[in-house]
Scaffold this motif. Structure first.
Motif, mmCIF file in Angstrom:
data_model
loop_
_atom_site.group_PDB
_atom_site.id
_atom_site.type_symbol
_atom_site.label_atom_id
_atom_site.label_comp_id
_atom_site.label_asym_id
_atom_site.label_seq_id
_atom_site.Cartn_x
_atom_site.Cartn_y
_atom_site.Cartn_z
ATOM 1 N N GLY A 279 0.797 -1.345 0.044
ATOM 2 C CA GLY A 279 -0.027 -0.058 0.126
ATOM 3 C C GLY A 279 0.870 1.363 0.032
ATOM 4 N N THR A 280 1.893 1.272 0.758
ATOM 5 C CA THR A 280 2.932 2.408 0.664
ATOM 6 C C THR A 280 3.364 2.782 -0.559
ATOM 7 O OG1 THR A 280 3.418 2.132 3.040
ATOM 8 C CG2 THR A 280 4.921 3.413 1.754
ATOM 9 N N LEU A 281 3.957 1.641 -1.318
ATOM 10 C CA LEU A 281 4.459 1.755 -2.620
ATOM 11 C C LEU A 281 3.632 2.447 -3.636
ATOM 12 C CD1 LEU A 281 6.570 -1.349 -2.884
ATOM 13 C CD2 LEU A 281 7.289 0.868 -2.334
ATOM 14 N N VAL A 282 2.346 1.648 -3.563
ATOM 15 C CA VAL A 282 1.090 2.210 -4.684
ATOM 16 C C VAL A 282 0.899 3.384 -4.310
ATOM 17 C CG1 VAL A 282 -1.169 1.621 -5.313
ATOM 18 C CG2 VAL A 282 0.470 -0.178 -5.164
ATOM 19 N N GLY A 283 0.576 3.913 -3.078
ATOM 20 C CA GLY A 283 0.036 5.232 -2.641
ATOM 21 C C GLY A 283 1.098 6.257 -3.028
ATOM 22 N N GLY B 56 0.115 10.916 -10.191
ATOM 23 C CA GLY B 56 -1.108 11.424 -10.692
ATOM 24 C C GLY B 56 -1.534 11.039 -11.919
ATOM 25 N N GLY B 57 -2.474 11.913 -12.701
ATOM 26 C CA GLY B 57 -2.919 11.674 -13.805
ATOM 27 C C GLY B 57 -3.458 10.382 -14.059
ATOM 28 N N ILE B 58 -3.202 9.581 -15.132
ATOM 29 C CA ILE B 58 -3.618 8.295 -15.564
ATOM 30 C C ILE B 58 -3.280 7.183 -14.535
ATOM 31 C CG2 ILE B 58 -1.792 7.786 -17.092
ATOM 32 C CD1 ILE B 58 -5.415 6.675 -17.517
ATOM 33 N N VAL B 59 -2.007 7.276 -13.941
ATOM 34 C CA VAL B 59 -1.440 6.249 -12.802
ATOM 35 C C VAL B 59 -2.268 6.368 -11.832
ATOM 36 C CG1 VAL B 59 0.394 5.574 -11.622
ATOM 37 C CG2 VAL B 59 0.944 6.628 -13.788
ATOM 38 N N ASP B 60 -2.858 7.575 -11.419
ATOM 39 C CA ASP B 60 -3.541 7.744 -10.333
ATOM 40 C C ASP B 60 -4.954 7.225 -10.281
ATOM 41 O OD1 ASP B 60 -4.265 8.499 -7.688
ATOM 42 O OD2 ASP B 60 -4.969 10.580 -8.221
ATOM 43 N N THR B 61 -5.298 7.512 -11.538
ATOM 44 C CA THR B 61 -6.570 7.022 -11.870
ATOM 45 C C THR B 61 -6.832 5.402 -11.853
ATOM 46 O OG1 THR B 61 -7.022 9.226 -13.239
ATOM 47 C CG2 THR B 61 -8.564 7.207 -13.432
ATOM 48 N N LEU B 62 -6.070 4.915 -12.305
ATOM 49 C CA LEU B 62 -5.929 3.498 -12.750
ATOM 50 C C LEU B 62 -5.887 2.888 -11.270
ATOM 51 C CD1 LEU B 62 -3.644 2.754 -15.303
ATOM 52 C CD2 LEU B 62 -6.079 2.367 -15.391
ATOM 53 N N PHE B 63 -4.791 3.364 -10.357
ATOM 54 C CA PHE B 63 -4.932 2.728 -9.010
ATOM 55 C C PHE B 63 -6.266 3.124 -8.266
ATOM 56 C CE2 PHE B 63 -0.068 2.517 -9.492
ATOM 57 C CZ PHE B 63 0.093 1.312 -9.476
ATOM 58 N N MET B 64 -6.663 4.278 -8.256
ATOM 59 C CA MET B 64 -7.819 4.625 -7.499
ATOM 60 C C MET B 64 -9.295 3.826 -8.069
ATOM 61 S SD MET B 64 -6.993 6.496 -5.195
ATOM 62 C CE MET B 64 -5.532 5.502 -5.265
ATOM 63 N N ARG B 65 -9.417 3.380 -9.259
ATOM 64 C CA ARG B 65 -10.308 2.607 -9.599
ATOM 65 C C ARG B 65 -10.114 1.311 -9.197
ATOM 66 N NH1 ARG B 65 -11.032 7.092 -10.621
ATOM 67 N NH2 ARG B 65 -11.798 6.750 -8.572
#
Length: 279
Positions: free
Chosen positions: A101-105, A112-121
């Motif tokens: 979780g620490t690495l992903v967060g 941000g951007g597409i990377v953040d969106t993919l992980f949040m979905r």
């Protein structure tokens, strides 16, 4: 770290322990359980898996302070050895989700951007299902055992840590020191893990102590259902399950492992809550 710096931090912790009884109590409980786990071979009066039909279902006595179970095994010895397994469950069941979780967060919050969106979905999908249902499903696929439990916790439990770290990194990456690091030409890896993460991780460390309570209870529940630690290994969830048919006639079989689960969970909870208090 210099001796003076170490001494100052140690004095600071001593002062905090004196001002926060909850922190002192939680630390004392956890240290006591760790010591029991370390010295289990020396303080256990009997072999935890040794069966003796002649003394089965004996009430607490001087010979067996916690009584014996339906197989004639000493309950005190099984509770003592069970500390090792349940502490392992609480610690390892938190470490793997914490790291993932620490690495992903950190990555999601920084880029941000597409990377953040993919992980949040992905996090939204995982959170759409009840936590315990997902854990049970993964264990059912992988098969019973502690390894399956740790894998299940890692695959499901990381989302909480990822959200906590991401929220902190989103704020910190716009701070003056982060902007200065970018201006100086530091690479992204250094900025993420040497400048942002050390300042963002405190909340997750505090949360991990409370999460250890949930992991401990889930581990005991999984073993109770027969999907975790397998008999005849001494583990508190198994002991509660084995003593359930005798709850009215041999209450001690379930009482003492149940109290052990409560005390260890209480220690983690008190320690974590006290760590989160700002002075």
């Amino acid at each position: 770290m210099s001796a003076r710096t170490f001494g100052g931090k140690w004095m600071g912790w001593q002062g905090r322990l004196g001002r926060q009884p909850a922190l002192t109590f939680g630390a004392t409980v956890l240290i006591a359980f760790v010591l029991v786990a370390l010295f289990a071979p020396y303080i256990s009066p009997y072999d935890p898996i040794l069966q003796n039909a002649e003394v089965r279902l004996q009430a607490p006595s001087w010979a067996h302070p916690f009584g014996t179970d339906n197989f004639g095994r000493d309950v005190l010895s099984r509770v003592i050895w069970g500390v090792r397994i349940d502490l392992q469950i609480a610690i390892l069941g938190v470490i793997f989700p914490f790291v993932i979780g620490t690495l992903v967060g950190t990555v999601a919050g920084f880029f941000g951007g597409i990377v953040d969106t993919l992980f949040m979905r992905l996090i939204d999908v995982i959170l759409a299902f009840p936590f315990l249902v997902l854990v049970l499903s993964i264990i059912a696929i992988l098969g019973p055992g502690l390894s399956s439990f740790y894998i299940a916790m890692a695959l499901v439990g990381w989302v909480s840590y990822a959200r906590l770290i991401r929220a902190q990194v989103l704020v910190l990456k716009n701070s003056d020191y982060a902007v200065a690091a970018v201006s100086l030409g530091f690479n992204r890896t250094r900025i993420m893990f040497r400048h942002l993460l050390p300042n963002a991780i405190a909340g997750s460390v505090v949360f991990s102590m409370s999460d250890a309570v949930l992991v401990l209870l889930n581990g005991a529940a999984i073993s109770y259902l027969g999907l975790g630690v397998q008999p005849p290994i001494a583990e508190w969830g198994i002991m509660v399950a084995e003593g359930q048919p005798f709850i009215t006639t041999a209450w001690w079989i379930t009482l003492f492992p149940g109290l052990s689960i409560v005390m260890l969970a209480f220690g983690f909870s008190m320690f974590g809550d006290a760590l989160g208090v700002k002075e």
